[in-house]
Design a protein around this motif. Structure first.
Motif, PDB file in Angstrom:
ATOM      1  N   MET A   1      12.201   1.008 -12.212  1.00 13.07           N
ATOM      2  CA  MET A   1      12.925   0.420 -11.090  1.00 13.07           C
ATOM      3  C   MET A   1      12.054   0.386  -9.835  1.00 13.07           C
ATOM      4  O   MET A   1      12.025  -0.614  -9.104  1.00 13.07           O
ATOM      5  CB  MET A   1      14.209   1.205 -10.818  1.00 13.07           C
ATOM      6  N   ARG A   2      11.322   1.468  -9.567  1.00  9.77           N
ATOM      7  CA  ARG A   2      10.459   1.529  -8.386  1.00  9.77           C
ATOM      8  C   ARG A   2       9.324   0.513  -8.480  1.00  9.77           C
ATOM      9  O   ARG A   2       8.924  -0.093  -7.479  1.00  9.77           O
ATOM     10  CB  ARG A   2       9.886   2.936  -8.219  1.00  9.77           C
ATOM     11  N   LEU A   3       8.790   0.339  -9.688  1.00 10.52           N
ATOM     12  CA  LEU A   3       7.748  -0.676  -9.876  1.00 10.52           C
ATOM     13  C   LEU A   3       8.289  -2.062  -9.556  1.00 10.52           C
ATOM     14  O   LEU A   3       7.626  -2.870  -8.902  1.00 10.52           O
ATOM     15  CB  LEU A   3       7.247  -0.649 -11.323  1.00 10.52           C
ATOM     16  N   ARG A   4       9.489  -2.336 -10.045  1.00 14.24           N
ATOM     17  CA  ARG A   4      10.104  -3.643  -9.790  1.00 14.24           C
ATOM     18  C   ARG A   4      10.338  -3.859  -8.290  1.00 14.24           C
ATOM     19  O   ARG A   4      10.110  -4.956  -7.771  1.00 14.24           O
ATOM     20  CB  ARG A   4      11.425  -3.764 -10.547  1.00 14.24           C
ATOM     21  N   GLU A   5      10.794  -2.833  -7.592  1.00 20.55           N
ATOM     22  CA  GLU A   5      11.020  -2.943  -6.151  1.00 20.55           C
ATOM     23  C   GLU A   5       9.729  -3.332  -5.430  1.00 20.55           C
ATOM     24  O   GLU A   5       9.734  -4.194  -4.542  1.00 20.55           O
ATOM     25  CB  GLU A   5      11.543  -1.620  -5.596  1.00 20.55           C
ATOM     26  N   GLU A   6       8.628  -2.677  -5.808  1.00 23.91           N
ATOM     27  CA  GLU A   6       7.349  -2.977  -5.163  1.00 23.91           C
ATOM     28  C   GLU A   6       6.878  -4.381  -5.518  1.00 23.91           C
ATOM     29  O   GLU A   6       6.339  -5.098  -4.673  1.00 23.91           O
ATOM     30  CB  GLU A   6       6.302  -1.941  -5.590  1.00 23.91           C
ATOM     31  N   ALA A   7       7.092  -4.788  -6.762  1.00 25.71           N
ATOM     32  CA  ALA A   7       6.706  -6.133  -7.181  1.00 25.71           C
ATOM     33  C   ALA A   7       7.482  -7.197  -6.405  1.00 25.71           C
ATOM     34  O   ALA A   7       6.920  -8.238  -6.025  1.00 25.71           O
ATOM     35  CB  ALA A   7       6.936  -6.305  -8.679  1.00 25.71           C
TER      36      ALA A   7
ATOM     37  N   LYS B   1      -0.702  -8.785  -9.639  1.00 24.73           N
ATOM     38  CA  LYS B   1      -1.121  -8.810 -11.046  1.00 24.73           C
ATOM     39  C   LYS B   1      -1.039  -7.407 -11.657  1.00 24.73           C
ATOM     40  O   LYS B   1      -0.556  -7.235 -12.782  1.00 24.73           O
ATOM     41  CB  LYS B   1      -2.544  -9.350 -11.177  1.00 24.73           C
ATOM     42  N   GLU B   2      -1.524  -6.404 -10.915  1.00 21.50           N
ATOM     43  CA  GLU B   2      -1.480  -5.027 -11.416  1.00 21.50           C
ATOM     44  C   GLU B   2      -0.037  -4.557 -11.598  1.00 21.50           C
ATOM     45  O   GLU B   2       0.284  -3.876 -12.582  1.00 21.50           O
ATOM     46  CB  GLU B   2      -2.220  -4.099 -10.451  1.00 21.50           C
ATOM     47  N   LEU B   3       0.827  -4.923 -10.667  1.00 21.84           N
ATOM     48  CA  LEU B   3       2.230  -4.532 -10.778  1.00 21.84           C
ATOM     49  C   LEU B   3       2.892  -5.184 -11.986  1.00 21.84           C
ATOM     50  O   LEU B   3       3.629  -4.540 -12.737  1.00 21.84           O
ATOM     51  CB  LEU B   3       2.978  -4.910  -9.495  1.00 21.84           C
ATOM     52  N   LYS B   4       2.610  -6.468 -12.196  1.00 20.35           N
ATOM     53  CA  LYS B   4       3.186  -7.174 -13.342  1.00 20.35           C
ATOM     54  C   LYS B   4       2.691  -6.571 -14.658  1.00 20.35           C
ATOM     55  O   LYS B   4       3.467  -6.404 -15.612  1.00 20.35           O
ATOM     56  CB  LYS B   4       2.831  -8.661 -13.272  1.00 20.35           C
ATOM     57  N   ASP B   5       1.407  -6.224 -14.708  1.00 16.12           N
ATOM     58  CA  ASP B   5       0.859  -5.597 -15.914  1.00 16.12           C
ATOM     59  C   ASP B   5       1.502  -4.224 -16.156  1.00 16.12           C
ATOM     60  O   ASP B   5       1.821  -3.864 -17.296  1.00 16.12           O
ATOM     61  CB  ASP B   5      -0.662  -5.441 -15.784  1.00 16.12           C
ATOM     62  N   ALA B   6       1.674  -3.463 -15.074  1.00 12.98           N
ATOM     63  CA  ALA B   6       2.286  -2.132 -15.194  1.00 12.98           C
ATOM     64  C   ALA B   6       3.742  -2.243 -15.634  1.00 12.98           C
ATOM     65  O   ALA B   6       4.218  -1.439 -16.452  1.00 12.98           O
ATOM     66  CB  ALA B   6       2.200  -1.387 -13.861  1.00 12.98           C
ATOM     67  N   ILE B   7       4.453  -3.238 -15.124  1.00 10.33           N
ATOM     68  CA  ILE B   7       5.849  -3.455 -15.518  1.00 10.33           C
ATOM     69  C   ILE B   7       5.926  -3.838 -16.999  1.00 10.33           C
ATOM     70  O   ILE B   7       6.768  -3.339 -17.746  1.00 10.33           O
ATOM     71  CB  ILE B   7       6.499  -4.539 -14.636  1.00 10.33           C
ATOM     72  N   SER B   8       5.024  -4.718 -17.416  1.00 12.62           N
ATOM     73  CA  SER B   8       5.004  -5.144 -18.815  1.00 12.62           C
ATOM     74  C   SER B   8       4.787  -3.949 -19.750  1.00 12.62           C
ATOM     75  O   SER B   8       5.465  -3.819 -20.785  1.00 12.62           O
ATOM     76  CB  SER B   8       3.890  -6.178 -19.024  1.00 12.62           C
ATOM     77  N   LEU B   9       3.882  -3.083 -19.366  1.00 15.46           N
ATOM     78  CA  LEU B   9       3.606  -1.884 -20.161  1.00 15.46           C
ATOM     79  C   LEU B   9       4.794  -0.920 -20.123  1.00 15.46           C
ATOM     80  O   LEU B   9       5.191  -0.353 -21.149  1.00 15.46           O
ATOM     81  CB  LEU B   9       2.348  -1.208 -19.623  1.00 15.46           C
ATOM     82  N   SER B  10       5.367  -0.759 -18.944  1.00 14.48           N
ATOM     83  CA  SER B  10       6.490   0.171 -18.771  1.00 14.48           C
ATOM     84  C   SER B  10       7.733  -0.295 -19.518  1.00 14.48           C
ATOM     85  O   SER B  10       8.536   0.526 -19.969  1.00 14.48           O
ATOM     86  CB  SER B  10       6.806   0.338 -17.281  1.00 14.48           C
ATOM     87  N   GLN B  11       7.907  -1.592 -19.650  1.00 21.40           N
ATOM     88  CA  GLN B  11       9.059  -2.112 -20.389  1.00 21.40           C
ATOM     89  C   GLN B  11       9.023  -1.687 -21.850  1.00 21.40           C
ATOM     90  O   GLN B  11      10.072  -1.564 -22.489  1.00 21.40           O
ATOM     91  CB  GLN B  11       9.091  -3.638 -20.296  1.00 21.40           C
ATOM     92  N   ARG B  12       7.831  -1.463 -22.379  1.00 20.51           N
ATOM     93  CA  ARG B  12       7.695  -1.023 -23.764  1.00 20.51           C
ATOM     94  C   ARG B  12       7.726   0.492 -23.900  1.00 20.51           C
ATOM     95  O   ARG B  12       7.974   1.016 -24.985  1.00 20.51           O
ATOM     96  CB  ARG B  12       6.378  -1.568 -24.349  1.00 20.51           C
ATOM     97  N   ALA B  13       7.459   1.173 -22.783  1.00 23.44           N
ATOM     98  CA  ALA B  13       7.342   2.632 -22.837  1.00 23.44           C
ATOM     99  C   ALA B  13       8.563   3.378 -22.302  1.00 23.44           C
ATOM    100  O   ALA B  13       8.828   4.508 -22.718  1.00 23.44           O
ATOM    101  CB  ALA B  13       6.112   3.077 -22.044  1.00 23.44           C
TER     102      ALA B  13
END
Length: 224
Positions: free
Chosen positions: A120-126, A99-111
């Motif tokens: 990319m690293r966030l996605r790999e971990e997710a 859940k935390e990774l998905k939230d971080a990815i969602s935020l990072s997609q806008r930033a």
């Protein structure tokens, strides 16, 4: 490495007298960070073809590019840092980590830029956590995006790209899409065989999946 031997696999013809180089660090890492790591760990400044190519400047910018205001970028990076920390903490449930990774990815997609290395690293971990939790749809969505980044940041013959393509093909099989799985598995297998060898475990597993996808499309069996 086989026993006490190290095997090198050439992907193109090498002219006599040509310099042969290897990568000490991840090629997807931004140029400045690569130079810092090489200087600190190996005490030299790299001037290889990749590091000195003036045409790579634009690609290097993409790796660290942002796409939102500074406050949003700070929020995204803070969320990413927390998600990575949670992922490394075995006391936190994997569902909470995902859940935390998905939230971080969602935020990072806008930033961040879509091909930013941090994203990319966030996605790999997710992907890693989602596969462990058998969340195939989540893993599939992140794997697709990661492939796009890999094609940008790595050579087409890079083994990690082949492994990720094979992973995407496997996820397509889990989702019941052998027709979509087959091209990913075929491309992944070709890259893995050329870089790691046909006897590599991942090559054999990818070949098995490719066969099953083919049989399924011919009505001869299904994926188990």
């Amino acid at each position: 490495i086989k026993g006490q031997e190290i095997w090198f696999r050439a992907l193109r013809k090498i002219a006599s007298g040509s310099e042969i180089t290897i990568s000490y660090v991840d090629l997807a890492t931004p140029h400045i960070q690569r130079q810092h790591d090489l200087s600190k760990q190996y005490m030299f400044k790299c001037s290889c073809e990749v590091c000195s190519d003036p045409m790579s400047e634009e690609k290097e910018k993409i790796k660290i590019s942002t796409a939102g205001p500074e406050d949003l970028v700070r929020q995204a990076r803070a969320a990413a840092s927390q998600a990575h920390a949670s992922s490394a903490d075995p006391s936190i449930s994997r569902s909470q980590v995902l859940k935390e990774l998905k939230d971080a990815i969602s935020l990072s997609q806008r930033a961040l830029h879509p091909l930013n290395i941090e994203l990319m690293r966030l996605r790999e971990e997710a992907i890693r956590v989602a596969v462990a939790e058998e969340e195939w749809i989540v893993a599939h969505a992140q794997c697709e995006e990661t492939i796009t980044a890999y094609r940008q940041h790595y050579p087409s013959s890079f083994p990690l790209l082949g492994v990720q393509l094979a992973m995407l093909g496997k996820l397509e099989m889990y989702l019941g899409n052998p027709s979509k799985a087959r091209p990913y598995l075929a491309e992944g297998l070709d890259t893995i065989r050329r870089t790691l060898g046909a006897e590599n475990h991942t090559a054999k597993e990818t070949q098995r999946l490719l066969d099953e996808a083919t049989w399924s499309l011919q009505g001869l069996g299904g994926f188990d």
